[in-house]
Design an enzyme around this catalytic site. Structure first.
Site, short mmCIF file in Angstrom:
data_model
loop_
_atom_site.label_atom_id
_atom_site.label_comp_id
_atom_site.label_asym_id
_atom_site.label_seq_id
_atom_site.Cartn_x
_atom_site.Cartn_y
_atom_site.Cartn_z
N HIS A 65 0.82 -1.20 0.00
CA HIS A 65 0.00 0.00 0.00
C HIS A 65 0.87 1.27 0.00
O HIS A 65 0.58 2.24 -0.70
CB HIS A 65 -0.92 -0.04 1.23
CG HIS A 65 -1.66 1.22 1.49
ND1 HIS A 65 -1.27 2.15 2.43
CD2 HIS A 65 -2.79 1.73 0.91
CE1 HIS A 65 -2.11 3.15 2.43
NE2 HIS A 65 -3.04 2.94 1.52
N GLU A 85 -4.48 7.97 7.28
CA GLU A 85 -5.34 6.97 6.66
C GLU A 85 -5.58 5.81 7.65
O GLU A 85 -6.71 5.33 7.80
CB GLU A 85 -4.69 6.45 5.37
CG GLU A 85 -5.63 5.61 4.52
CD GLU A 85 -5.02 5.18 3.19
OE1 GLU A 85 -3.86 5.56 2.90
OE2 GLU A 85 -5.70 4.45 2.44
N GLU A 112 2.15 1.85 -3.39
CA GLU A 112 1.09 2.43 -4.24
C GLU A 112 1.08 3.96 -4.11
O GLU A 112 1.07 4.70 -5.09
CB GLU A 112 -0.26 1.83 -3.85
CG GLU A 112 -1.47 2.47 -4.51
CD GLU A 112 -2.57 2.80 -3.52
OE1 GLU A 112 -2.99 3.97 -3.49
OE2 GLU A 112 -2.99 1.90 -2.75
N HIS A 113 1.12 4.44 -2.86
CA HIS A 113 1.15 5.90 -2.65
C HIS A 113 2.38 6.52 -3.31
O HIS A 113 2.30 7.59 -3.91
CB HIS A 113 1.20 6.21 -1.15
CG HIS A 113 -0.13 6.29 -0.50
ND1 HIS A 113 -0.56 7.41 0.18
CD2 HIS A 113 -1.16 5.40 -0.42
CE1 HIS A 113 -1.77 7.19 0.66
NE2 HIS A 113 -2.17 5.98 0.33
#
Lengths: 430, 415
Positions: free
Chosen positions: A69, A145, A72-73
């Protein structure tokens, strides 16, 4: 390269497809008359893949949880310091990305400049650029997040259930990791994961919309950067998972109005992919509707007793190596709901399923399938996810047709076993 | 019968037909809770299918057609809504007339409810009253939505728009099987009812079904409720709520004097796009990307009320930083600091979003009913042209009419 073509007579969908010499699988789904086009470029790599052996190596690589994840950022930072979102915005395209248990995907939708946007998509996902500074900057954003999920009741009730169902499998870990685990992420580790999982032979692209397949193929071919496809598979290491549960109950207190619950059934018929996996999934979906759908006797009883409301629903999650069914809702008395679910399972185990229900519910599945073809985003997204499970979505009708009442009865016996069920509850803070 | 309008939008490219029923009611304290319960009671049984189980089986036989009851506020118009969807007849195994059968059920649900002793069935009403109260209480579950709703509630205190579409506990408690049925009879006869059908259907047949069902019913003249825009009064309101949460939620409400009917409404939409609607916006690029304060920071325009509502999830101690940065970004727009890229991105983001509505029956219903509520009757292409024609000067000009109104913060118990 030449693309192959196929069409499904039952639902009218068509597709152009092929594998590029770089290893990239390409799928183009024309949707005549649509205003919106959608492209999704994904890698078969998600939050469960923190332990693996890179092709050509013998040593195991172990990376911090949440790195897929985080990666991905960080794909949105570019070597020339340009901003990826700016490029899409300039073209009027709407870009995004997401990471799930088993896949990471980069996507855009657009009603104009589709080819230009597609070129941007291919370019940035193949241009990793990680520095100490940019990696550090992201810790604050991802930290928020994670905190957002900490306050999300539906998220917590779900992961607490997974922690009941699984003793070892990494599906029980949160996708974004923890504030602690992401503190260990470095540019070197990101490059290591990128160079393994973003090899084009581990990736696929799906484009759906009112597009000209030949033109789309050309943009993709021109956009593919030099890539040496892996000759062997990436070895993903998952710990052994017993059939037994870790626990049969979990409870957490949060700021919610009334208790939320999720009941899970661990699926032990795993280690299958392709058509067998699709068939198993469809059988399970039929069963969930027969047992817990709005026409089911149990639903009527729970609803009329005021034990559930319209939020009650059931779902099946599947991958080749793990799968589970989940039934969720809000209730003033989740334990009572759980007991009634188990009592109903036991009743059906002794009295049997009704064939007339099966016949009616099977029609419902066909309707749901047709509906998923409506929206280019859902269609391309579902298609890609299934592709990574070895499923060709164009096999849907054949697999659907092959299912019999006996298959569904057998599946019921194997899957809905009270000993493999758990209850997760989020209660209001006093 | 001119209260009932059938609006057919052919959409052959998709594989479903969607039917949306919109019953328009003036939002007010007296009726808000009745409107919040009524569609759910109707959804539980009718002449065609006497109970919920019969409705479920009927829909399953239509290949799992869907029928959802709901209620929504659009401006000062409280809309009781039924959204239904089926696959097109040609995808049914024997080409069964799915759309007509679905409409038959909807019409029976609307016009032929199950009654006993001169009211609805009291057992059904009691269950649906409890469910309505659950929905009211559950607003707090999603903290992001909750913070925005609380902001609007405080901002519009004393106005009808502060009333939640889900109704109030006291209002729901006052409902019984008989008074709800009385309300139903008057509401169904005195409301504008729009029925949208998107997909592929025989319009004449659908119209005939509606005529047949409503023949002999008596209707009173009805019109779409009027909406007043919100106007700022007095000082800026500051409101803080405390709850056991790990992340703070900031929501800031801005008032304007721009009505949805004015030409400047298009400029306001583009201004909001520059300010906070998407990854191209100033809030995303500064509150999130530059300062790393938030995972999400965005704003939305409530056109019918002339308002803009900003929201972000932040650490408790970053309240001031996030607040200052939000206001600084608004000020930069007011000072004309809008780059060519920001301007172009903001416009094309919107033009793209409007064009994409043509693929989605749900968004089409939403767009068309928006036009009804504001009385503008624009079509999608007209809106696209108008948005594309907005200039940077227009944006700066309308931004000067955007005023800070209410600052809401949801924070932790111990803060």
């Amino acid at each position: 390269m030449e693309l192959k073509y196929k069409k499904s007579a039952a639902d009218g969908e068509e597709m152009f497809y092929g594998t590029h010499p770089s290893g990239l699988d390409i799928f183009i789904i024309p949707k005549k008359g649509y205003s919106k086009s959608y492209a999704i470029f994904g890698t078969h790599y998600g939050s469960v893949d923190s332990d693996f052996i890179v092709p050509g190596e013998t040593e195991e690589t172990r990376v911090p949880d949440g790195i897929a994840h985080y990666l991905e950022h960080k794909m949105f930072d570019q070597p020339d310091n340009s901003n990826v979102f700016d490029k899409f915005s300039r073209l009027g395209a709407n870009a995004n990305a997401f990471t799930s248990f088993n896949m990471t995907a980069y996507l855009f939708s657009a009603t104009e400049n589709v080819k230009e946007s597609l070129a941007v998509l291919l370019d940035y996902v193949q241009s990793p650029y990680f520095t100490e500074e940019t990696v550090e900057k992201e810790r604050g954003i991802i930290g928020q997040e994670i905190r957002m999920y900490d306050d999300a009741d539906s998220w917590k009730v779900f992961f607490n259930l997974l922690n009941c169902l699984y003793k070892n499998h990494p599906v029980k870990k949160e996708i974004a990791g923890t504030i602690e685990s992401i503190s260990h992420i470095t540019p070197e580790l990101l490059y290591r994961c990128y160079n393994t999982f973003y090899n084009l032979s581990n990736m696929a692209i799906v484009v759906a919309g009112d597009v000209e397949p030949g033109e789309i193929l050309k943009v993709i071919e021109d956009g593919i950067k030099k890539n040496e496809p892996f000759k062997e598979e990436i070895k993903r290491i998952y710990p052994d998972e017993p059939n037994e549960l870790a626990s049969d109950y979990a409870e957490q207190k949060m700021s919610v109005a009334m208790p939320m619950f999720m009941v899970g059934f661990k699926d032990t018929d795993t280690e299958c992919g392709g058509k067998a996996l699709l068939k198993k999934s469809l059988e399970t979906q039929i069963l969930l509707k027969m047992l817990f759908g709005k026409s089911a006797p149990l639903y009527k009883q729970l609803y009329d007793d005021g034990l559930i409301n319209a939020s009650f629903s059931a779902d099946h999650t599947m991958q080749p190596d793990y799968a589970f069914s989940s039934i969720e809702g809000q209730s003033k008395d989740p334990k009572r709901v759980y007991d009634m679910i188990i009592a109903e399972i036991n009743r059906v185990r002794s009295e049997g399923l009704l064939e007339e229900d099966y016949v009616r519910i099977k029609k419902v599945l066909w309707g749901e399938h047709i509906r998923t073809l409506n929206d280019v985003e859902n269609l391309a997204g579902d298609f890609l996810q299934m592709h990574f499970m070895g499923i060709d979505y164009f096999d849907y009708y054949d697999v659907y047709k092959s299912i019999t009442f006996e298959d569904v009865q057998k599946r019921f016996e194997n899957h809905f076993v009270p000993e493999r069920s758990a209850l997760s509850v989020v209660n209001p803070v006093e | 019968m001119e209260n009932i309008n059938l609006i057919y939008v052919p959409m052959d490219k998709i594989k479903t037909t969607t039917i949306g029923v919109y019953i328009h009611r003036q939002l007010n304290k007296n009726d808000v809770s009745k409107n919040a319960v009524l569609p759910y009671v109707l959804r539980r049984g009718c002449k065609l299918c006497p109970d919920a189980e019969a409705i479920a089986k009927y829909l399953e036989n239509l290949y799992g057609a869907q029928l959802r009851a709901g209620v929504v506020n659009m401006g000062d118009d409280q809309i009781m809504r039924f959204e239904a969807q089926t696959i097109q007849d040609k995808y049914a195994a024997e080409g069964e007339p799915l759309t007509e059968d679905l409409l038959r059920l909807i019409l029976s649900v609307m016009f032929e409810p199950v009654t006993e002793d001169g009211g609805f069935k009291s057992a059904t009403v009691e269950i649906e009253k409890n469910n309505a109260k659950d929905r009211i209480a559950s607003v707090m579950n999603d903290k992001r939505v909750y913070a925005m709703q609380r902001c609007i509630e405080e901002m519009c205190a004393g106005e009808n728009y502060a009333l939640p579409s889900r109704g109030t506990i006291e209002g729901v408690d006052a409902i019984d099987a008989r008074n709800l049925y009385e309300y139903y009879k008057s509401a169904i006869a005195s409301s504008v009812i729009d029925i949208y059908v998107c997909g592929s259907a025989d319009e004449t047949k659908l119209r005939a079904l509606i005529d047949e069902k409503t023949a002999g019913m008596e209707f009173e003249p009805a019109k779409i409720p009027e909406t007043e825009i919100h106007r700022k009064s007095g000082d800026v309101k500051n409101v803080t709520d405390r709850m056991e949460v790990t992340q703070g939620k900031l929501s800031i409400g801005f008032a304007t004097d721009i009505t949805p009917q004015s030409e400047d409404a298009f400029a306001l939409t583009v201004m909001n796009s520059v300010f906070g609607a998407g990854a191209h916006s100033k809030l995303f690029n500064n509150v999130r990307e530059k300062l790393s304060l938030a995972y999400y920071a965005s704003s939305g325009a409530v056109k019918a009320k002339g308002m803009i509502i900003m929201n972000a999830g932040i650490e408790f101690e970053n309240f001031q930083k996030a607040y200052d940065e939000t206001l600084a970004q608004l000020e930069s727009i007011q000072n004309g600091e809008i780059s060519e890229l920001e301007y172009k991105s903001a416009v094309s983001f919107l033009v793209n979003a409007y064009e994409a509505m043509k693929d989605s029956p749900e968004q089409m219903h939403q767009f068309l009913s928006d036009q009804r509520v504001t009385g503008t009757n624009y079509d999608i292409d007209y809106c696209k042209d108008k948005l594309a024609a907005v200039t940077i000067d227009d944006i700066v000009r309308v931004s000067k009419r955007v005023e800070l109104d209410t600052v809401y913060f949801l924070t932790g118990e111990g803060e």
